[in-house]
Design an enzyme around this catalytic site. Structure first.
Site, PDB file in Angstrom:
ATOM      1  N   ASP A 241      -7.838  -5.464  -0.052  1.00 28.36           N
ATOM      2  CA  ASP A 241      -8.292  -6.377  -1.099  1.00 28.36           C
ATOM      3  C   ASP A 241      -7.936  -7.827  -0.828  1.00 28.36           C
ATOM      4  O   ASP A 241      -8.376  -8.712  -1.562  1.00 28.36           O
ATOM      5  CB  ASP A 241      -7.693  -5.954  -2.455  1.00 28.36           C
ATOM      6  CG  ASP A 241      -8.355  -4.705  -2.985  1.00 28.36           C
ATOM      7  OD1 ASP A 241      -9.545  -4.514  -2.697  1.00 28.36           O
ATOM      8  OD2 ASP A 241      -7.687  -3.920  -3.676  1.00 28.36           O
TER       9      ASP A 241
ATOM     10  N   HIS B 114       0.849  -1.189   0.000  1.00 30.33           N
ATOM     11  CA  HIS B 114       0.000   0.000   0.000  1.00 30.33           C
ATOM     12  C   HIS B 114       0.883   1.236   0.000  1.00 30.33           C
ATOM     13  O   HIS B 114       1.939   1.240   0.625  1.00 30.33           O
ATOM     14  CB  HIS B 114      -0.909   0.013   1.239  1.00 30.33           C
ATOM     15  CG  HIS B 114      -2.089   0.903   1.076  1.00 30.33           C
ATOM     16  ND1 HIS B 114      -2.026   2.246   1.317  1.00 30.33           N
ATOM     17  CD2 HIS B 114      -3.348   0.629   0.656  1.00 30.33           C
ATOM     18  CE1 HIS B 114      -3.206   2.766   1.065  1.00 30.33           C
ATOM     19  NE2 HIS B 114      -4.027   1.822   0.661  1.00 30.33           N
TER      20      HIS B 114
HETATM   21  N1  ACO Z   1       4.195  -7.555  -4.186  1.00 30.90           N
HETATM   22  C1  ACO Z   1       5.528  -7.574  -4.269  1.00 30.90           C
HETATM   23  N2  ACO Z   1       6.286  -6.455  -4.192  1.00 30.90           N
HETATM   24  C2  ACO Z   1       5.659  -5.282  -4.004  1.00 30.90           C
HETATM   25  C3  ACO Z   1       4.252  -5.208  -3.889  1.00 30.90           C
HETATM   26  C4  ACO Z   1       3.514  -6.396  -3.989  1.00 30.90           C
HETATM   27  N3  ACO Z   1       2.190  -6.390  -3.906  1.00 30.90           N
HETATM   28  N4  ACO Z   1       3.902  -3.909  -3.702  1.00 30.90           N
HETATM   29  C5  ACO Z   1       5.034  -3.213  -3.710  1.00 30.90           C
HETATM   30  N5  ACO Z   1       6.092  -4.033  -3.880  1.00 30.90           N
HETATM   31  C6  ACO Z   1       7.518  -3.652  -3.921  1.00 30.90           C
HETATM   32  C7  ACO Z   1       7.872  -3.089  -5.271  1.00 30.90           C
HETATM   33  O1  ACO Z   1       8.281  -4.070  -6.192  1.00 30.90           O
HETATM   34  C8  ACO Z   1       9.009  -2.153  -4.885  1.00 30.90           C
HETATM   35  O2  ACO Z   1      10.164  -2.934  -4.649  1.00 30.90           O
HETATM   36  P1  ACO Z   1      11.629  -2.361  -5.010  1.00 30.90           P
HETATM   37  O3  ACO Z   1      11.794  -1.154  -4.128  1.00 30.90           O
HETATM   38  O4  ACO Z   1      12.526  -3.474  -4.699  1.00 30.90           O
HETATM   39  O5  ACO Z   1      11.560  -1.996  -6.456  1.00 30.90           O
HETATM   40  C9  ACO Z   1       8.547  -1.609  -3.526  1.00 30.90           C
HETATM   41  O6  ACO Z   1       7.704  -2.605  -2.982  1.00 30.90           O
HETATM   42  C10 ACO Z   1       7.801  -0.297  -3.625  1.00 30.90           C
HETATM   43  O7  ACO Z   1       6.779  -0.438  -4.603  1.00 30.90           O
HETATM   44  P2  ACO Z   1       6.036   0.792  -5.270  1.00 30.90           P
HETATM   45  O8  ACO Z   1       5.325   0.326  -6.486  1.00 30.90           O
HETATM   46  O9  ACO Z   1       6.967   1.936  -5.410  1.00 30.90           O
HETATM   47  O10 ACO Z   1       5.018   1.161  -4.134  1.00 30.90           O
HETATM   48  P3  ACO Z   1       3.640   1.893  -4.315  1.00 30.90           P
HETATM   49  O11 ACO Z   1       3.410   2.631  -3.088  1.00 30.90           O
HETATM   50  O12 ACO Z   1       3.571   2.662  -5.585  1.00 30.90           O
HETATM   51  O13 ACO Z   1       2.661   0.631  -4.450  1.00 30.90           O
HETATM   52  C11 ACO Z   1       0.670  -0.505  -4.774  1.00 30.90           C
HETATM   53  C12 ACO Z   1       1.391   0.590  -3.996  1.00 30.90           C
HETATM   54  C13 ACO Z   1       0.476  -0.038  -6.223  1.00 30.90           C
HETATM   55  C14 ACO Z   1      -0.677  -0.738  -4.132  1.00 30.90           C
HETATM   56  C15 ACO Z   1       1.507  -1.809  -4.769  1.00 30.90           C
HETATM   57  O14 ACO Z   1       1.752  -2.220  -3.447  1.00 30.90           O
HETATM   58  C16 ACO Z   1       0.885  -2.931  -5.583  1.00 30.90           C
HETATM   59  O15 ACO Z   1       1.047  -2.977  -6.793  1.00 30.90           O
HETATM   60  N6  ACO Z   1       0.149  -3.870  -4.894  1.00 30.90           N
HETATM   61  C17 ACO Z   1      -0.528  -4.944  -5.570  1.00 30.90           C
HETATM   62  C18 ACO Z   1      -1.881  -4.472  -6.103  1.00 30.90           C
HETATM   63  C19 ACO Z   1      -2.873  -4.241  -4.983  1.00 30.90           C
HETATM   64  O16 ACO Z   1      -3.045  -5.055  -4.090  1.00 30.90           O
HETATM   65  N7  ACO Z   1      -3.578  -3.095  -5.086  1.00 30.90           N
HETATM   66  C20 ACO Z   1      -4.618  -2.727  -4.124  1.00 30.90           C
HETATM   67  C21 ACO Z   1      -4.160  -1.628  -3.242  1.00 30.90           C
HETATM   68  S1  ACO Z   1      -5.392  -1.187  -2.054  1.00 30.90           S
HETATM   69  C22 ACO Z   1      -6.519  -0.344  -2.957  1.00 30.90           C
HETATM   70  O17 ACO Z   1      -6.199   0.361  -3.870  1.00 30.90           O
HETATM   71  C23 ACO Z   1      -7.927  -0.481  -2.640  1.00 30.90           C
END
Ligand code: ACO
Length: 382
Positions: free
Chosen positions: A314, A260
């Site tokens: 989720d 998140h």
């Molecule tokens: N699984 C594995 N790795 C992850 C995940 C995940 N779900 N989420 C983030 N990371 C990692 C990224 O790969 C990144 O790693 P790195 O630094 O080694 O490159 C690091 O964590 C930071 O990720 P960002 O994308 O910069 O973080 P951001 O804050 O933009 O991500 C997001 C938030 C988009 C929700 C992300 O966690 C994600 O894609 N999750 C999966 C989709 C999901 O569950 N969405 C629902 C969110 S809740 C809602 O909207 C209702």
């Protein structure tokens, strides 16, 4: 000229708001200052929607009137039912919902958003009719008849009735109502921001909500709940969680329902949803998906350690809906019919001091190029 560019506007405030607040370090979510866990225990979705929209808990007469207004506006016009019948049945329910919400606005032509009374009725109609639209589409696409709402049923109860033609067990209705509370609002997320950008042009609220629905659909936002259940079904058994996760991580794939932008601990809504899973299972038997989910969470904590990635809202919601027999592609529409109250609360709040959103950019292209006639243009590289 902007100095700092923050991809995804991470950490950049886009509004001043008194509607909800998240403490991402402590895992606290409050609506109008009240913790969401307390609202799930003591409130109902409709009362919570009132709190979000109007800033305070309603008195009994206010709640009675709000309830009556919602009940009175639940029905949808037969032309909207006809419209839904014309949409391709294999299409995604979020697209059907977005289209029908946009069309809804054509029936209520009060275009000016300066009229406070009209805004109240728009909010009533949208909160009241979204569940009817979701349930109507779910039935019509399978060749079943549309079931009109029943005035004697509560909000969650009526939705499940319109979907299944059966008045649900009170425990199911309670669990579902709590799910709606948990999904009703969440500060400046992608769909709320999208709605606010549209609203800043003084577009009507049907267009505002239709645009927010479009943003919610994506798998990085509300669409993740569908993918979580598909993932848990693909894993199948708890002992297969580790090899699945290791493979996902090796392929640099994201785990759906994890991570998140704001929470650096487990999402408080995921904790409440786990309690709701247990409540539902006590009544109706366990879901095999839950054991898989618990193991996924355990293994993920090990493999993603130090990254601050925990289950989000989720991750557990789909298990509840799946146990209730709701089809997977309806999960995000359920999210939308709850979140509409949050979107509308932000819309009303922003209208009080509206300013058109018009951010800047950092231009990274060229200047002063000459126009090249078509015959003189280089061949594209293979
Ligand atoms: N699984 C594995 N790795 C992850 C995940 C995940 N779900 N989420 C983030 N990371 C990692 C990224 O790969 C990144 O790693 P790195 O630094 O080694 O490159 C690091 O964590 C930071 O990720 P960002 O994308 O910069 O973080 P951001 O804050 O933009 O991500 C997001 C938030 C988009 C929700 C992300 O966690 C994600 O894609 N999750 C999966 C989709 C999901 O569950 N969405 C629902 C969110 S809740 C809602 O909207 C209702």
């Amino acid at each position: 000229m902007p100095q700092d560019f923050m991809p995804g506007l991470a950490g950049i405030p886009a509004a001043k708001s008194a509607i909800s607040d998240v403490d991402g370090q402590r895992g606290v979510l409050e609506y109008r200052g009240i913790r969401v866990e307390e609202l799930c225990l003591k409130s109902s979705y409709l009362e919570t929607a009132y709190l979000l929209l109007f800033g305070h808990l309603p008195t009994q007469p206010q709640l009675t009137r709000w309830h009556e207004d919602i009940v009175h506006h639940r029905r949808i016009k037969f032309t909207i039912v006809d419209l839904l019948k014309c949409l391709p049945e294999q299409g995604h329910p979020m697209d059907a919902l977005q289209a029908s919400v946009a069309v809804l606005g054509m029936f209520y032509p009060g275009r000016t958003v300066q009229d406070i009374d009209n805004n109240y009725w728009s909010a009533v109609r949208l909160v009241a009719k979204l569940p009817t639209l979701v349930a109507a589409w779910a039935r019509l696409r399978q060749g079943n008849e549309y079931i009109p709402p029943r005035d004697d049923l509560g909000f969650a109860e009526n939705f499940l009735y319109m979907l299944t033609e059966t008045v649900p067990d009170p425990v199911w209705a309670d669990v579902f109502d709590d799910c709606l509370i948990l999904h009703a609002e969440h500060t400046m997320n992608a769909s709320t921001f999208t709605g606010l950008i549209t609203a800043s042009t003084l577009a009507d609220p049907y267009t505002v909500v239709a645009s927010a629905i479009g943003a919610l659909k994506g798998p990085l936002h509300g669409g993740a709940n569908e993918e979580v259940v598909q993932m848990l079904q693909a894993i199948g058994q708890p002992e297969k969680a580790r090899p699945y996760l290791e493979e996902q991580i090796r392929r640099k794939q994201r785990l759906m329902g994890f991570g998140h932008r704001v929470y650096k601990v487990k999402d408080p809504r995921a904790l409440v949803l786990q309690r709701l899973c247990e409540k539902l299972f006590k009544e109706s038997g366990r879901s095999p998906l839950y054991a898989v989910a618990l193991e996924v969470e355990r293994v993920a904590a090990e493999l993603l350690t130090g990254k601050g990635i925990y289950p989000n809202v989720d991750f557990y919601s789909g298990i509840i809906y799946n146990k209730m027999g709701i089809e997977t592609d309806l999960f995000t529409p359920l999210f939308a019919m709850a979140r509409v109250s949050g979107w509308l609360a932000h819309w009303l709040e922003q209208l009080r001091e509206n300013k058109l959103f018009r951010p800047d950019q950092i231009y990274s292209g060229e200047h002063g190029r000459s126009y090249v006639p078509i015959a003189g243009r280089p061949e594209p590289r293979p």
